[in-house]
Design a protein around this motif. Structure first.
Motif, PDB file in Angstrom:
ATOM      1  N   GLN A 188      19.153 -19.036  27.501  1.00  0.00           N
ATOM      2  CA  GLN A 188      19.203 -18.612  27.527  1.00  0.00           C
ATOM      3  C   GLN A 188      19.309 -17.197  28.569  1.00  0.00           C
ATOM      4  O   GLN A 188      20.420 -16.063  28.534  1.00  0.00           O
ATOM      5  CB  GLN A 188      18.238 -18.315  26.443  1.00  0.00           C
ATOM      6  N   ASP A 195      15.125  -7.624  18.292  1.00  0.00           N
ATOM      7  CA  ASP A 195      15.511  -8.679  17.514  1.00  0.00           C
ATOM      8  C   ASP A 195      16.222  -8.170  16.099  1.00  0.00           C
ATOM      9  O   ASP A 195      14.416  -7.763  15.894  1.00  0.00           O
ATOM     10  CB  ASP A 195      14.767 -10.097  17.668  1.00  0.00           C
ATOM     11  N   ASN A 255      14.522 -16.309  26.513  1.00  0.00           N
ATOM     12  CA  ASN A 255      13.412 -16.464  26.479  1.00  0.00           C
ATOM     13  C   ASN A 255      13.114 -18.471  26.816  1.00  0.00           C
ATOM     14  O   ASN A 255      12.804 -18.925  26.294  1.00  0.00           O
ATOM     15  CB  ASN A 255      12.459 -16.430  24.966  1.00  0.00           C
ATOM     16  N   SER A 256      14.181 -17.909  27.514  1.00  0.00           N
ATOM     17  CA  SER A 256      14.303 -19.835  27.945  1.00  0.00           C
ATOM     18  C   SER A 256      15.187 -20.104  29.619  1.00  0.00           C
ATOM     19  O   SER A 256      16.307 -18.912  29.313  1.00  0.00           O
ATOM     20  CB  SER A 256      14.719 -21.069  27.371  1.00  0.00           C
ATOM     21  N   GLU A 314      19.498 -13.015  21.500  1.00  0.00           N
ATOM     22  CA  GLU A 314      18.546 -12.849  21.757  1.00  0.00           C
ATOM     23  C   GLU A 314      18.018 -12.531  22.879  1.00  0.00           C
ATOM     24  O   GLU A 314      18.806 -12.390  23.971  1.00  0.00           O
ATOM     25  CB  GLU A 314      17.339 -14.242  21.222  1.00  0.00           C
ATOM     26  N   TYR A 315      17.151 -11.700  23.182  1.00  0.00           N
ATOM     27  CA  TYR A 315      16.098 -11.177  24.420  1.00  0.00           C
ATOM     28  C   TYR A 315      15.955 -12.652  24.409  1.00  0.00           C
ATOM     29  O   TYR A 315      15.322 -13.733  24.525  1.00  0.00           O
ATOM     30  CB  TYR A 315      15.316 -10.826  24.403  1.00  0.00           C
ATOM     31  N   ASN A 348      11.440 -13.523  16.051  1.00  0.00           N
ATOM     32  CA  ASN A 348      10.682 -14.002  17.427  1.00  0.00           C
ATOM     33  C   ASN A 348       9.899 -12.895  17.915  1.00  0.00           C
ATOM     34  O   ASN A 348       8.979 -13.065  19.178  1.00  0.00           O
ATOM     35  CB  ASN A 348      11.883 -14.372  18.432  1.00  0.00           C
ATOM     36  N   LYS A 365       5.597 -16.478  22.598  1.00  0.00           N
ATOM     37  CA  LYS A 365       5.073 -15.824  23.751  1.00  0.00           C
ATOM     38  C   LYS A 365       5.839 -15.752  24.757  1.00  0.00           C
ATOM     39  O   LYS A 365       7.157 -16.763  24.472  1.00  0.00           O
ATOM     40  CB  LYS A 365       3.585 -16.997  24.462  1.00  0.00           C
ATOM     41  N   PRO A 366       6.342 -14.943  25.394  1.00  0.00           N
ATOM     42  CA  PRO A 366       7.752 -14.633  26.076  1.00  0.00           C
ATOM     43  C   PRO A 366       7.281 -16.206  27.417  1.00  0.00           C
ATOM     44  O   PRO A 366       6.505 -16.168  27.654  1.00  0.00           O
ATOM     45  CB  PRO A 366       7.252 -13.294  26.930  1.00  0.00           C
ATOM     46  N   PHE A 367       8.581 -16.238  27.448  1.00  0.00           N
ATOM     47  CA  PHE A 367       8.665 -17.356  28.334  1.00  0.00           C
ATOM     48  C   PHE A 367       8.817 -17.262  29.818  1.00  0.00           C
ATOM     49  O   PHE A 367       8.666 -17.602  31.000  1.00  0.00           O
ATOM     50  CB  PHE A 367      10.323 -18.068  28.507  1.00  0.00           C
TER      51      PHE A 367
END
Length: 230
Positions: free
Chosen positions: A76, A200, A72-73, A69-70, A205, A209-211
Motif C-alpha cells: 500500500q 477511513d 498499512n502494508s 486506505e491509509y 480499519n 493495529k498500525p503496520f
C-alpha cells in the motif's frame, strides 16, 4: 544539472488524481485543507521560495487518502509513492523516465532507512558539500521521527534558514535541498494531522493495529521519492 530527480518528479502542479477532471471532482475543500489543529504549528514557511512544492505534495497526498486506505502494508505504501511520483512532471523534460517504485524498495528502506538514504544521495550529482549537508539533515529528521511535529518543524525550518543563507550552493542545489525540506515539512504535518481525522469512511480499519510506526510512512515516502536520481 546538479539536481535530484525529485525536483523533476515533484516540481510542477498536481494535474490530477488520474486525470484533471478526476482531481477537480475529488479535490478537498480549501477550508478543510487550510484548517490547522490547535496543537500543530502551521507548516508553511514563507522564507523557503519552494514552499509551494511541499504544499502541492500535501494536496496530492490528501487526494490519495480520500480515495484510498491509509497505508498499512508495504504494498500500500508502494502504491502511494507511485501515485505521488506520477502526478508531477517537469514540462521541459517530459521524456524523463521514472524508476518504478516496488514493494522491494519499501522493504529495503524499512530495513535500513539511514543507509538507503545515504546511498541515494551519494549517487546524485550534487556537490560533495551539498550531499553531506542533505545527508546530515535527513539523518537528523529520522532521529526526530518520534518527536512532536512542532519540534520537527522547528528543526526543518532552522535548516532551511541555513541553506538559504549559504551562498556557496548553486541555484540548482538550493532548489533541490529546499524542495526536500518543503516536502518533508508537509509530509510530516500530514502525518500529525491525520491522527485527528477520520480518513477511513467505512471505519472498517479503525481497530487494526498500525503496520507502520509513528511517522514511518512519511519517512519512507521522503526517502522513496529520492530513489529516481540522475
Amino acid at each position: 544539472m546538479k539536481k535530484l530527480s525529485l525536483c523533476s518528479v515533484l516540481i510542477w502542479l498536481l494535474i490530477s488524481c488520474s486525470t484533471e477532471s478526476d482531481f477537480n471532482s475529488s479535490k478537498i475543500n480549501e477550508n478543510e485543507i487550510s484548517e490547522l489543529k490547535e496543537n500543530l504549528p502551521n507548516p508553511h514557511n514563507t522564507a523557503n521560495p519552494f514552499d509551494f512544492k511541499g504544499k502541492k505534495y500535501y494536496d496530492a497526498l490528501l487526494c490519495y487518502w480520500k480515495q484510498n486506505e491509509y497505508p498499512n502494508s508495504t504494498s500500500q505504501i508502494a502504491d502511494q509513492i507511485r501515485f505521488l511520483s506520477f502526478q508531477f512532471t517537469k514540462e521541459d523534460n517530459t521524456k524523463r523516465s521514472i524508476i518504478p517504485f516496488t514493494d522491494e524498495i519499501v522493504e529495503s528502506i524499512m530495513a535500513d532507512p539511514d543507509q538507503s538514504m545515504i546511498l541515494i544521495v551519494q549517487n546524485s550529482e550534487l556537490s560533495n558539500w551539498a550531499k553531506a549537508s542533505l545527508i546530515h539533515f535527513l539523518q537528523g529528521l529520522m532521529d526526530r521521527r518520534e518527536s512532536e511535529f512542532s519540534l520537527i518543524c522547528a528543526y526543518i525550518m532552522n535548516y532551511e534558514n541555513t541553506v538559504i543563507a549559504n551562498s556557496s550552493l548553486s541555484q540548482d542545489e538550493s532548489e533541490t535541498i529546499l524542495t526536500v525540506t518543503s516536502i518533508s515539512r508537509y509530509s510530516l504535518y500530514c502525518e500529525a494531522d491525520r491522527k485527528d481525522r477520520d480518513w477511513d469512511k467505512s471505519g472498517a480499519n479503525k481497530n487494526i493495529k498500525p503496520f507502520f510506526a509513528q511517522n514511518q510512512v512519511a519517512i519512507i515516502s521522503i526517502i522513496g521519492l529520492l530513489s529516481g536520481l540522475d
